[in-house]
Scaffold this active site. Structure first.
Site, mmCIF file in Angstrom:
data_model
loop_
_atom_site.group_PDB
_atom_site.id
_atom_site.type_symbol
_atom_site.label_atom_id
_atom_site.label_comp_id
_atom_site.label_asym_id
_atom_site.label_seq_id
_atom_site.Cartn_x
_atom_site.Cartn_y
_atom_site.Cartn_z
ATOM 1 N N ASP A 67 0.815 -1.218 0.000
ATOM 2 C CA ASP A 67 0.000 0.000 0.000
ATOM 3 C C ASP A 67 0.849 1.270 0.000
ATOM 4 O O ASP A 67 2.066 1.206 0.167
ATOM 5 C CB ASP A 67 -0.937 -0.007 1.219
ATOM 6 C CG ASP A 67 -0.239 -0.434 2.514
ATOM 7 O OD1 ASP A 67 0.997 -0.388 2.566
ATOM 8 O OD2 ASP A 67 -0.945 -0.803 3.462
ATOM 9 N N ASN A 136 -7.207 -3.153 14.347
ATOM 10 C CA ASN A 136 -8.591 -3.518 14.040
ATOM 11 C C ASN A 136 -8.652 -4.701 13.064
ATOM 12 O O ASN A 136 -9.692 -4.996 12.499
ATOM 13 C CB ASN A 136 -9.349 -2.311 13.468
ATOM 14 C CG ASN A 136 -8.701 -1.780 12.195
ATOM 15 O OD1 ASN A 136 -7.757 -2.371 11.674
ATOM 16 N ND2 ASN A 136 -9.204 -0.669 11.686
ATOM 17 N N HIS A 138 -6.891 -4.956 10.232
ATOM 18 C CA HIS A 138 -6.673 -4.660 8.807
ATOM 19 C C HIS A 138 -5.378 -5.289 8.297
ATOM 20 O O HIS A 138 -4.416 -5.478 9.049
ATOM 21 C CB HIS A 138 -6.753 -3.154 8.499
ATOM 22 C CG HIS A 138 -5.622 -2.302 8.942
ATOM 23 N ND1 HIS A 138 -5.785 -1.183 9.720
ATOM 24 C CD2 HIS A 138 -4.287 -2.375 8.684
ATOM 25 C CE1 HIS A 138 -4.613 -0.618 9.926
ATOM 26 N NE2 HIS A 138 -3.679 -1.318 9.308
ATOM 27 N N GLU A 143 -9.568 -2.127 5.521
ATOM 28 C CA GLU A 143 -10.187 -1.846 6.816
ATOM 29 C C GLU A 143 -11.439 -2.717 6.992
ATOM 30 O O GLU A 143 -11.997 -3.207 6.001
ATOM 31 C CB GLU A 143 -10.596 -0.366 6.853
ATOM 32 C CG GLU A 143 -9.427 0.606 6.715
ATOM 33 C CD GLU A 143 -8.667 0.819 8.022
ATOM 34 O OE1 GLU A 143 -8.672 -0.088 8.885
ATOM 35 O OE2 GLU A 143 -8.070 1.890 8.186
HETATM 36 C C1 GLP Z 1 -0.222 0.188 8.562
HETATM 37 C C2 GLP Z 1 0.066 -0.618 7.304
HETATM 38 C C3 GLP Z 1 -0.210 -2.082 7.521
HETATM 39 C C4 GLP Z 1 0.467 -2.550 8.790
HETATM 40 C C5 GLP Z 1 -0.118 -1.812 9.959
HETATM 41 C C6 GLP Z 1 0.429 -2.253 11.301
HETATM 42 O O1 GLP Z 1 -1.558 0.541 8.686
HETATM 43 N N1 GLP Z 1 -0.682 -0.172 6.174
HETATM 44 O O2 GLP Z 1 0.243 -2.814 6.388
HETATM 45 O O3 GLP Z 1 0.301 -3.927 8.954
HETATM 46 O O4 GLP Z 1 0.172 -0.432 9.768
HETATM 47 O O5 GLP Z 1 1.615 -1.610 11.556
HETATM 48 P P1 GLP Z 1 2.566 -1.882 12.761
HETATM 49 O O6 GLP Z 1 3.389 -3.044 12.368
HETATM 50 O O7 GLP Z 1 3.354 -0.619 12.876
HETATM 51 O O8 GLP Z 1 1.722 -2.128 13.945
#
Ligand code: GLP
Length: 235
Positions: A67, A136, A138, A143
């Site tokens: 993304d 959440n 995702h 989402e």
């Molecule tokens: C962002 C990214 C996700 C990732 C998530 C969790 O929203 N788009 O791909 O998995 O953060 O991130 P973290 O590993 O910092 O908790």
């Protein structure tokens, strides 16, 4: 599904890097699906160390990221392109032209999403897709909603994701409200999936892996994938 528990973040990172490294050794021209966030940083550092020791060669590897934020240019330190360059691509011998992310600056996010989906399809999908998980549930930026979005698409981020990701921005107001993300279908096309999660994700991981398969918990779709490895750290 294989679920591996490690004592801490460092062990999780070393293990994740071993799995990614094994993929690169087995298929030097593989397609790696990559992720951003705090979870993969340690794994990327370990991959860099292994590259520096001469154990890994990325010259034939191509990458597709999950993304990108809309409205952040590649030079913006908060863009996912910048994150990937800084944490991995600039430190290994991958050819930058072989590293792909959605273009967050595209005038038309719908068109850009279709272009990116076609690109991932033309590469045959990822051999190994690395994933983190949002609080959440995702994955990428898919989402919770009432259906599993299939293809790459523009998305409005939920308030909880904006809050969670604001820690990486100077001001909460700077967090973009939109992004382009691979769809759940795009992610599920990967041959193998590696999900890594810190201890603060324990509850959502349990819900996703052992609860009902529902688009309200996007990661629950992984229960339907044929080859998923999950690494969770205990502390
Ligand atoms: C962002 C990214 C996700 C990732 C998530 C969790 O929203 N788009 O791909 O998995 O953060 O991130 P973290 O590993 O910092 O908790």
């Amino acid at each position: 599904m294989r679920i591996l528990e490690t004592e801490n973040y460092e062990e999780m990172s070393v293990l994740a890097a071993r799995i990614i490294g094994a993929q690169v050794l087995l298929k030097p021209d593989c397609i790696l699906g990559l992720a951003t966030g705090s979870s993969p940083i340690g794994a990327y550092q370990e991959l860099v160390r292994n590259y520096q020791k001469g154990l890994l060669d990325f010259s034939g590897v191509r990458t597709v990221n999950l993304d990108e934020y809309c409205g952040l240019a590649p030079e913006n330190p908060n863009s996912y392109r910048h994150f990937m360059d800084e944490n991995l691509f600039d430190k290994i011998n991958i050819k930058k032209v072989n590293t792909f992310l959605p273009d967050g600056m595209a005038q038309n996010p719908e068109q850009e999403s279709a272009r990116y989906e076609a690109l991932v399809t033309s590469l045959g999908g990822a051999d190994l897709q690395l994933l983190g998980i949002g609080r959440n549930g995702h994955i990428g930026f898919n989402e919770p909603c009432d259906h599993f979005p299939k293809d790459t698409h523009p998305v409005a981020l939920t308030q909880s994701t904006i809050e969670a990701n604001s820690r990486l921005f100077e001001r909460k107001e700077d967090v973009p409200s939109k992004a382009i993300t691979m769809g759940v279908g795009t992610i599920m096309k990967a041959d193998k999936i590696l999900l890594i999660a810190g201890k603060e994700k324990k509850e959502i991981i349990e819900e996703a892996l052992f609860g009902k398969v529902t688009p309200q918990v996007p990661a629950s779709v992984l229960q339907l994938h044929k080859d998923v490895t999950v690494i969770i750290c205990k502390s």
